[in-house]
Design an enzyme around this catalytic site. Sequence first.
Site, mmCIF file in Angstrom:
data_model
loop_
_atom_site.group_PDB
_atom_site.id
_atom_site.type_symbol
_atom_site.label_atom_id
_atom_site.label_comp_id
_atom_site.label_asym_id
_atom_site.label_seq_id
_atom_site.Cartn_x
_atom_site.Cartn_y
_atom_site.Cartn_z
ATOM 1 C CD GLU A 35 23.504 -23.856 4.489
ATOM 2 O OE1 GLU A 35 24.309 -23.596 5.402
ATOM 3 O OE2 GLU A 35 22.268 -23.743 4.608
ATOM 4 C CB THR B 277 13.480 -28.393 4.116
ATOM 5 O OG1 THR B 277 13.234 -28.845 5.443
ATOM 6 C CG2 THR B 277 13.543 -29.569 3.167
ATOM 7 C CB VAL C 187 3.312 -21.117 9.077
ATOM 8 C CG1 VAL C 187 3.496 -22.479 9.741
ATOM 9 C CG2 VAL C 187 4.369 -20.128 9.556
ATOM 10 C CG ASP C 188 5.587 -18.333 3.778
ATOM 11 O OD1 ASP C 188 6.760 -18.669 4.044
ATOM 12 O OD2 ASP C 188 5.021 -18.694 2.710
ATOM 13 C CB CYS D 60 -13.409 -20.349 20.851
ATOM 14 S SG CYS D 60 -14.521 -21.536 20.086
ATOM 15 C CB CYS E 143 -11.061 -23.125 19.744
ATOM 16 S SG CYS E 143 -11.449 -23.360 21.488
ATOM 17 C CG HIS F 35 5.236 -28.010 9.920
ATOM 18 N ND1 HIS F 35 6.570 -27.830 9.621
ATOM 19 C CD2 HIS F 35 5.087 -29.345 10.121
ATOM 20 C CE1 HIS F 35 7.192 -29.000 9.646
ATOM 21 N NE2 HIS F 35 6.320 -29.935 9.946
ATOM 22 N NE ARG G 226 7.555 -17.296 12.131
ATOM 23 C CZ ARG G 226 7.380 -18.607 11.870
ATOM 24 N NH1 ARG G 226 7.056 -19.428 12.865
ATOM 25 N NH2 ARG G 226 7.512 -19.078 10.649
HETATM 26 N N1 APR Z 1 17.093 -21.136 -1.317
HETATM 27 C C1 APR Z 1 16.958 -22.446 -0.962
HETATM 28 N N2 APR Z 1 17.271 -22.929 0.269
HETATM 29 C C2 APR Z 1 17.768 -22.049 1.159
HETATM 30 C C3 APR Z 1 17.949 -20.673 0.861
HETATM 31 C C4 APR Z 1 17.585 -20.227 -0.433
HETATM 32 N N3 APR Z 1 17.720 -18.954 -0.811
HETATM 33 N N4 APR Z 1 18.462 -20.056 1.967
HETATM 34 C C5 APR Z 1 18.600 -21.028 2.918
HETATM 35 N N5 APR Z 1 18.194 -22.218 2.416
HETATM 36 C C6 APR Z 1 18.174 -23.535 3.087
HETATM 37 C C7 APR Z 1 19.250 -23.709 4.125
HETATM 38 O O1 APR Z 1 20.415 -24.242 3.525
HETATM 39 C C8 APR Z 1 18.611 -24.722 5.085
HETATM 40 O O2 APR Z 1 18.971 -26.037 4.707
HETATM 41 O O3 APR Z 1 16.962 -23.632 3.778
HETATM 42 C C9 APR Z 1 17.120 -24.544 4.855
HETATM 43 C C10 APR Z 1 16.331 -24.013 6.036
HETATM 44 O O4 APR Z 1 16.428 -24.942 7.060
HETATM 45 P P1 APR Z 1 15.700 -24.678 8.472
HETATM 46 O O5 APR Z 1 16.005 -23.329 8.938
HETATM 47 O O6 APR Z 1 16.068 -25.838 9.332
HETATM 48 O O7 APR Z 1 14.153 -24.687 8.120
HETATM 49 P P2 APR Z 1 13.204 -25.921 7.760
HETATM 50 O O8 APR Z 1 13.979 -27.089 7.263
HETATM 51 O O9 APR Z 1 12.127 -25.428 6.902
HETATM 52 O O10 APR Z 1 12.601 -26.286 9.205
HETATM 53 C C11 APR Z 1 11.695 -27.331 9.304
HETATM 54 O O11 APR Z 1 11.382 -26.882 11.627
HETATM 55 O O12 APR Z 1 11.411 -25.177 13.084
HETATM 56 C C12 APR Z 1 10.599 -26.093 12.490
HETATM 57 O O13 APR Z 1 8.276 -26.080 11.994
HETATM 58 C C13 APR Z 1 9.492 -25.464 11.670
HETATM 59 O O14 APR Z 1 8.746 -25.986 9.423
HETATM 60 C C14 APR Z 1 9.874 -25.797 10.236
HETATM 61 C C15 APR Z 1 10.690 -27.061 10.399
#
Ligand code: APR
Length: 239
Positions: free
Chosen positions: A211, A184, A98-99, A146, A122, A114, A64
């Site tokens: 979505e 999210t 985390v980016d 460490c 460590c 996160h 990553r």
């Molecule tokens: N713009 C906005 N939203 C988008 C885009 C975009 N271009 N492309 C995709 N998405 C949305 C999707 O519709 C989805 O609802 O981003 C969301 C990503 O969802 P996940 O893959 O579930 O990621 P996230 O919600 O950030 O995950 C939460 O889960 O795996 C762990 O620790 C990890 O921080 C992460 C946490």
Amino acid sequence: MPAVSVSSADRVFVLTGAGVSAESGLPTFRAEDGLWAGFRVEDVCTPDAWRRDPAAVWAFYSARRAQGQSAKPNPAHLALAELEAQIPSRFFLCTQNVDDLHERAGSANLIHMHGELAKSRCEHECGSPPVEDRAVYAGLDDVPRCACGGRLRPHIVFFGEIPFEMPRIEREISLSTLMLVVGTSGNVYPAANFVHWARQAGARTVYIGPERPLNAPAFTEIVEGKAGEVMPGLFRIDN
Ligand code: APR
């Protein structure tokens, strides 16, 4: 696209997820081609995985890191940095990502609940602080230790661990009048609860993404679209 109004009395809390970095070329987690399509959480992102197979954990996070090296902030990151610049004392950004694309876009008042990919710490709670570390490790033998002898692990919150800065996050949500949630899916807690806490505090809640998230009913407004396409010019600041 109707603008999202931000009044002079508003205090803004922003939560972002993997979707905000999707247009920067970074995979999300739960899309068909997402990170969890290629890896099992229990193999790379749990305390047990770290104890059992630290090499697999480092291989996952090193890959990553390598992938993130060419990523650049997109218009969604820039739109949030611009909003902050206009209302610096009434803006707080909490990212699950985390980016470091928010920082590189110019965001300042933010926390990574996160963890951060560009840091390591460590494996023992020996008290030494996390260190800047962008290394892509070829193997476990390359991973530094460490001073206490512990191996460095990614400075990431694994599943089952407590996210960072929760007391500060809860306080900022309780003071917020407008919550913006970007990209999210609403699958992961406690972040998926934030919108409910904000509603309890009487805040307006706006979701931005292509979505509907699992917690969609808790939003007073949904702006459907890719964040990098809909966020530039979306906010109307009423001073
Ligand atoms: N713009 C906005 N939203 C988008 C885009 C975009 N271009 N492309 C995709 N998405 C949305 C999707 O519709 C989805 O609802 O981003 C969301 C990503 O969802 P996940 O893959 O579930 O990621 P996230 O919600 O950030 O995950 C939460 O889960 O795996 C762990 O620790 C990890 O921080 C992460 C946490």
